[in-house]
Design a protein around this motif. Structure first.
Motif, mmCIF file in Angstrom:
data_model
loop_
_atom_site.group_PDB
_atom_site.id
_atom_site.type_symbol
_atom_site.label_atom_id
_atom_site.label_comp_id
_atom_site.label_asym_id
_atom_site.label_seq_id
_atom_site.Cartn_x
_atom_site.Cartn_y
_atom_site.Cartn_z
ATOM 1 N N ASP A 1 -5.580 6.018 -18.764
ATOM 2 C CA ASP A 1 -5.236 6.157 -20.052
ATOM 3 C C ASP A 1 -4.520 7.182 -20.227
ATOM 4 O O ASP A 1 -3.612 7.520 -21.853
ATOM 5 C CB ASP A 1 -6.229 7.578 -20.666
ATOM 6 C CG ASP A 1 -7.484 7.739 -20.569
ATOM 7 O OD1 ASP A 1 -7.277 6.640 -20.742
ATOM 8 O OD2 ASP A 1 -8.395 8.645 -20.322
ATOM 9 N N LEU B 1 2.554 8.143 -12.838
ATOM 10 C CA LEU B 1 0.853 8.569 -14.221
ATOM 11 C C LEU B 1 1.920 9.361 -14.734
ATOM 12 O O LEU B 1 1.761 9.498 -15.722
ATOM 13 C CB LEU B 1 0.575 9.713 -13.307
ATOM 14 C CG LEU B 1 -0.083 10.369 -14.057
ATOM 15 C CD1 LEU B 1 -1.453 10.129 -14.566
ATOM 16 C CD2 LEU B 1 -1.053 11.470 -12.752
ATOM 17 N N ARG C 1 1.190 -1.090 0.093
ATOM 18 C CA ARG C 1 0.032 0.370 -0.190
ATOM 19 C C ARG C 1 1.421 0.758 -0.251
ATOM 20 O O ARG C 1 0.471 2.404 -0.456
ATOM 21 C CB ARG C 1 -0.870 -0.232 1.059
ATOM 22 C CG ARG C 1 -1.797 0.781 0.986
ATOM 23 C CD ARG C 1 -2.959 0.794 2.090
ATOM 24 N NE ARG C 1 -4.030 2.376 1.804
ATOM 25 C CZ ARG C 1 -4.291 3.141 2.635
ATOM 26 N NH1 ARG C 1 -4.469 2.820 3.996
ATOM 27 N NH2 ARG C 1 -5.349 3.874 2.286
ATOM 28 N N THR D 1 -7.537 3.448 -12.175
ATOM 29 C CA THR D 1 -8.563 4.414 -13.080
ATOM 30 C C THR D 1 -7.523 5.072 -13.126
ATOM 31 O O THR D 1 -7.188 6.209 -14.127
ATOM 32 C CB THR D 1 -9.298 5.385 -11.877
ATOM 33 O OG1 THR D 1 -9.535 3.762 -11.322
ATOM 34 C CG2 THR D 1 -10.314 6.110 -12.552
ATOM 35 N N LEU D 2 -6.682 6.028 -12.356
ATOM 36 C CA LEU D 2 -5.409 7.389 -12.635
ATOM 37 C C LEU D 2 -4.648 6.955 -13.624
ATOM 38 O O LEU D 2 -4.821 8.021 -14.370
ATOM 39 C CB LEU D 2 -4.910 7.390 -11.358
ATOM 40 C CG LEU D 2 -3.689 8.350 -11.306
ATOM 41 C CD1 LEU D 2 -4.624 10.046 -11.315
ATOM 42 C CD2 LEU D 2 -2.957 8.491 -9.975
ATOM 43 N N VAL E 1 2.277 1.523 -3.193
ATOM 44 C CA VAL E 1 1.310 2.152 -4.516
ATOM 45 C C VAL E 1 1.271 3.668 -4.210
ATOM 46 O O VAL E 1 1.323 4.907 -5.551
ATOM 47 C CB VAL E 1 0.346 1.037 -4.640
ATOM 48 C CG1 VAL E 1 -1.142 2.024 -4.754
ATOM 49 C CG2 VAL E 1 0.097 0.190 -4.739
ATOM 50 N N ARG E 2 0.752 3.761 -2.885
ATOM 51 C CA ARG E 2 1.151 5.754 -3.304
ATOM 52 C C ARG E 2 2.136 6.497 -3.345
ATOM 53 O O ARG E 2 1.345 7.608 -3.515
ATOM 54 C CB ARG E 2 0.451 5.739 -1.028
ATOM 55 C CG ARG E 2 -1.073 4.876 -1.716
ATOM 56 C CD ARG E 2 -1.291 4.936 0.443
ATOM 57 N NE ARG E 2 -2.160 6.280 0.940
ATOM 58 C CZ ARG E 2 -3.606 7.101 0.081
ATOM 59 N NH1 ARG E 2 -4.091 5.748 0.092
ATOM 60 N NH2 ARG E 2 -3.293 7.800 0.749
ATOM 61 N N ALA F 1 2.641 6.306 -6.819
ATOM 62 C CA ALA F 1 1.506 6.800 -8.093
ATOM 63 C C ALA F 1 1.768 7.916 -9.092
ATOM 64 O O ALA F 1 2.027 8.469 -10.519
ATOM 65 C CB ALA F 1 -0.123 6.565 -7.292
ATOM 66 N N GLN G 1 -8.397 -0.406 -3.024
ATOM 67 C CA GLN G 1 -8.899 1.272 -2.873
ATOM 68 C C GLN G 1 -7.917 1.602 -3.838
ATOM 69 O O GLN G 1 -7.888 2.671 -5.154
ATOM 70 C CB GLN G 1 -9.794 1.461 -1.610
ATOM 71 C CG GLN G 1 -9.719 3.154 -2.137
ATOM 72 C CD GLN G 1 -11.338 3.912 -2.908
ATOM 73 O OE1 GLN G 1 -12.238 3.080 -2.496
ATOM 74 N NE2 GLN G 1 -11.315 3.988 -4.013
ATOM 75 N N ASP G 2 -7.014 1.619 -3.255
ATOM 76 C CA ASP G 2 -5.969 2.597 -3.668
ATOM 77 C C ASP G 2 -5.694 1.543 -5.507
ATOM 78 O O ASP G 2 -4.649 2.320 -6.400
ATOM 79 C CB ASP G 2 -4.064 2.114 -3.276
ATOM 80 C CG ASP G 2 -4.648 2.874 -1.801
ATOM 81 O OD1 ASP G 2 -5.129 3.558 -1.863
ATOM 82 O OD2 ASP G 2 -3.479 3.007 -1.015
ATOM 83 N N ARG H 1 -9.392 -3.557 2.607
ATOM 84 C CA ARG H 1 -10.165 -2.893 1.674
ATOM 85 C C ARG H 1 -9.625 -1.650 0.900
ATOM 86 O O ARG H 1 -9.579 -1.335 0.087
ATOM 87 C CB ARG H 1 -11.332 -2.358 2.329
ATOM 88 C CG ARG H 1 -12.662 -1.914 1.607
ATOM 89 C CD ARG H 1 -13.565 -1.601 2.928
ATOM 90 N NE ARG H 1 -13.462 -0.606 4.123
ATOM 91 C CZ ARG H 1 -13.297 -1.137 5.365
ATOM 92 N NH1 ARG H 1 -13.925 -1.671 5.423
ATOM 93 N NH2 ARG H 1 -13.661 0.064 5.659
ATOM 94 N N GLU H 2 -8.781 -0.820 1.612
ATOM 95 C CA GLU H 2 -8.506 0.103 1.542
ATOM 96 C C GLU H 2 -6.707 0.476 0.867
ATOM 97 O O GLU H 2 -6.864 1.035 -0.082
ATOM 98 C CB GLU H 2 -6.972 1.321 2.922
ATOM 99 C CG GLU H 2 -8.027 1.535 3.970
ATOM 100 C CD GLU H 2 -7.944 0.287 5.043
ATOM 101 O OE1 GLU H 2 -7.415 -0.783 5.121
ATOM 102 O OE2 GLU H 2 -8.968 0.503 5.949
ATOM 103 N N ASP I 1 -7.722 2.835 -7.480
ATOM 104 C CA ASP I 1 -7.403 4.542 -7.477
ATOM 105 C C ASP I 1 -6.658 4.624 -8.386
ATOM 106 O O ASP I 1 -6.164 5.013 -9.441
ATOM 107 C CB ASP I 1 -7.251 5.291 -6.712
ATOM 108 C CG ASP I 1 -8.088 5.751 -5.768
ATOM 109 O OD1 ASP I 1 -9.206 5.403 -6.158
ATOM 110 O OD2 ASP I 1 -7.898 5.360 -4.618
ATOM 111 N N LEU I 2 -4.844 3.641 -8.401
ATOM 112 C CA LEU I 2 -3.893 3.918 -8.891
ATOM 113 C C LEU I 2 -4.393 3.516 -10.802
ATOM 114 O O LEU I 2 -4.124 3.616 -11.562
ATOM 115 C CB LEU I 2 -2.906 2.527 -8.627
ATOM 116 C CG LEU I 2 -1.444 2.767 -9.351
ATOM 117 C CD1 LEU I 2 -0.782 4.330 -9.697
ATOM 118 C CD2 LEU I 2 -0.322 2.265 -8.523
#
Lengths: 228, 489
Positions: A110, A77, A66, A106-107, A69-70, A73, A99-100, A95-96, A103-104
């Motif tokens: 593209d 990107l 975690r 999704t972020l 990743v944070r 990130a 979620q990360d 869960r956290e 998020d990564l």
């Protein structure tokens, strides 16, 4: 990503220290792969069998992942790396952390540069079972099932066949890694432990791969590189 | 809060006859002025009680804003028939609102003095808005504007006798009401200190709760401080509102900055498109939806980044949102969630007749019902309320708490609820064909038929409609059509 535990043992450190040291290698290899023009990079971070490790080690790994990743990130990107997580379905994943992961993904969805697939809580057999389930659910007649159609039902169907698998620390097993995709992969087994594995080692592996004579048993060659 | 509807509606005739005032519509200063006017309205004990009891503005502020805006546009319509119809609708709507406040004093949304006060606050806020932004209105314009507001009140009430004929007398009237009648009401406090701190995200930003919460945490208190500083001094003193150092400067700066937008090219700020865009549900088939979904994807990425770069507070910061998601797996939501999202429309934590009346009001507004269909719908909801009350109100306090509801969920689909579904079907089926066609469907849900509907030959039959309504209302099943209708903020 083998050898974290042994790396720590050699230094009389707790196993967790090995995992922590692995972070540097991960970032180094991502950079090296990108610079070398690799378009598909997969890292085998955690297998479905790794849940059998001691609870404290698993907990530590989850927290470490975690944090990694944070921490990285924004860098991922900025580097145009598309990140996604293969597997990561077990309810035991905090869960956290899930979620990360989301998020990564999704972020960076593209991004057009390299695709980084992190196999986390991954099992090659499970993926194949998933694909079979999905085919049956769609009511596909048995006669129509082809290799290509089957591959379309695997998670992340856009993943090409793997060209090169690097397994560090001298281990020479498949260990349930992307079983479908490694059908014609070349394998390299450097002796160096993962925390000591660096960009030059990675490039050496690529060099070895280039000198291999890939015949694909008659299957037309696929482009792209994929290493672990 | 319907009083607010009336209120906002009444600047319409002003702009109709004074084309240059058309600009006020899209003037960002109005946003601040409307908040101020609403606080002054709510400080009136009668209006405040009506707001606190009946309004959905705490739980569904964006829907409320959109309805107000549409009502305002109708009152502004060049066709007198449309204006009269809207005035009649507003009067019917207000006639259904009466009761007593927490201190047992009666209120009535048809009270003439209270309605005059609503119009007065809007006029006064328009004037004040111009003063505060450094562009005061001249005497002639002010008088013309005042006459327009009185005309509006007359359109609603039959005559404008409650407001003084002359503008000079108006200021005396205004000051007297502020001094003598306004109180530190619950509703005014809610608007000033609670509404903006807890403002739910509009449909557009629903997918980005983190981003919304971060922005709100900054803007909410600012809006509160700005509004407090713009209120008349006697009221601030009486209600014990804080005098924050710097707030007056901030307030004037905000009005001035908002006023500066008049230098922007015409058409850059268009209140209608802003409101419509904010209300777009995620899977709408609106032509703008593509732009919006592109925007939403960006917002989603931005909030993902925001979450990722937010420093960790300890290793296990339990966050409540995913728990809710877990509870709703499989398309069902927990009883408590359903209670707060769908049933408790006024957001006061209890299910009460005003909650169901608000639901009926929303449906009637969407379907643009006239009499007698409107009364039939309200009657059906009233019958359902009696059924609910009899079945659920175990402690006999006249209202249903979330706990009482959760304890008795299975017994919900009684005959009265089925009756509501049938009346709603009849009201939606405008041409009486026995089926709901695509246009009728769009009137109710603002979207085209959804793919998974059991639609044969492009229509929606009575039994399927009743079935879907019941499974949404009693089964708490998520439904793509009803969710945007009743749960969206």
């Amino acid at each position: 990503m083998d050898g974290n535990g042994r790396w720590a043992q050699l230094r009389s450190l707790p196993r967790t220290a090995g995992h922590r040291a692995a972070e540097t290698t991960v970032i180094d290899i991502i950079e090296a792969a990108r610079a070398a023009g690799v378009e598909w990079l997969s890292l085998y971070a955690f297998s479905t069998e790794n849940w059998n490790r001691p609870g404290t080690e698993v907990d530590y790994l989850m927290r470490l992942v975690r944090r990694v990743v944070r921490k990285h990130a924004p860098l991922l990107l900025a580097r145009g790396i598309r990140c996604r997580f293969l597997g990561a379905a077990d309810p035991r994943i905090p869960r956290e952390l899930a979620q990360d992961f989301d998020d990564l993904a999704t972020l960076t969805a593209d991004n057009q540069g390299m695709t980084l697939t992190v196999a986390f809580d991954h099992g090659g057999r499970r993926d194949i079972v998933q694909a079979a389930k999905s085919l049956i659910r769609n009511g596909t007649p048995a006669d129509e099932v082809t290799e290509r159609l089957f591959a379309d039902h695997l998670p992340f169907p856009d993943t090409p066949d793997v060209d090169l698998v690097i397994r560090t620390s001298g281990e020479q097993r498949i260990s349930n890694f992307m079983l479908w995709q490694v059908a014609y992969a070349e394998w390299v087994f450097p002796d160096v432990l993962w925390p000591d594995f660096r960009a030059p080692d990675f490039l050496a592996c690529l060099h070895t791969y280039r000198r291999r004579d890939r015949r694909f048993g008659g299957v037309p060659p696929q482009t792209n590189g994929d290493t672990s | 809060m319907t009083t607010g509807t009336t209120g906002t509606a009444d600047q319409a005739p002003l702009f109709r006859t004074q084309p240059q005032f058309r600009a006020f519509f899209d003037d960002p200063r109005w946003a601040l002025a409307i908040i101020r006017a609403t606080v002054l309205e709510a400080a009136h004990p009668q209006v405040g009680a009506a707001l606190a009891e009946n309004s959905t503005f705490v739980a569904h502020p964006w829907r409320r804003l959109r309805n107000t805006f549409l009502s305002m546009r109708r009152m502004f319509d060049p066709d007198p028939a449309v204006r009269e119809r809207e005035a009649a609708r507003l009067n019917r709507l207000h006639a259904r609102m009466s009761g007593s406040d927490s201190r047992g004093r009666a209120y009535d949304a048809m009270d003439r003095a209270a309605r005059a006060w609503v119009v007065a606050t809007l006029f006064e806020s328009a004037v004040t808005m111009c003063r505060l932004s450094g562009q005061p209105l001249d005497q002639d314009t002010m008088e013309r504007m005042y006459a327009e507001y009185r005309t509006f009140l007359a359109a609603l009430d039959g005559d404008a006798g409650e407001l003084p004929l002359d503008l000079n007398d108006f200021w005396r009237y205004f000051d007297r009401v502020v001094e003598d009648e306004l109180e530190d009401t619950e509703a005014a406090r809610v608007i000033l200190f609670r509404l903006f701190d807890h403002l739910p995200a509009p449909a557009l930003l629903d997918g980005a709760p983190t981003l919304w919460a971060a922005g709100r945490a900054l803007v909410g208190p600012l809006l509160g401080a700005i509004t407090v500083a713009s209120l008349p001094e006697p009221y601030r003193r009486k209600a014990g509102l804080p005098e924050t150092p710097g707030a007056p400067t901030l307030m004037q700066g905000a009005y001035l900055a908002a006023g500066l937008t008049r230098f922007l090219p015409e058409g850059w700020i268009d209140a209608e498109s802003v409101i419509e865009t904010l209300s777009l549900p995620p899977d709408s088939d609106d032509p703008r939806a593509r732009t919006v979904s592109a925007l939403r994807a960006r917002v989603k990425r931005a909030s993902a980044l925001l979450r990722l770069v937010t420093p960790l507070s300890g290793d296990t910061g339990p966050d409540p949102a995913p728990t809710a998601t877990a509870a709703t797996e499989g398309g069902r939501r927990s009883a408590e969630e359903f209670f707060h999202q769908v049933l408790d429309q006024t957001g006061d934590g209890h299910l009460d007749w005003p909650d169901l009346a608000a639901t009926a009001r929303e449906l009637a507004t969407r379907l643009d019902l006239d009499e007698p269909e409107e009364t039939r719908l309200y009657d059906a909801f009233a019958a359902w309320w009696r059924e609910l009350q009899a079945a659920l109100d175990t402690d006999g306090d006249g209202r249903v708490s979330a706990d009482e509801y959760a304890a008795a969920v299975p017994s919900l689909a009684g005959p009265a609820l089925i009756r509501v579904a049938e009346v709603l079907f009849d009201a939606t089926d405008k041409d009486g064909s026995g089926t709901i066609n695509a246009d009728e469907y769009r009137a109710l849900f603002r979207t085209a038929f959804h793919r998974d509907l059991t639609t044969t030959d492009g229509t929606y039959g009575r039994s399927a409609f009743v079935g879907d309504f019941l499974s949404f209302m009693s089964g708490r099943r998520r439904n793509t059509a009803y969710d945007p209708l009743l749960t969206d903020a």
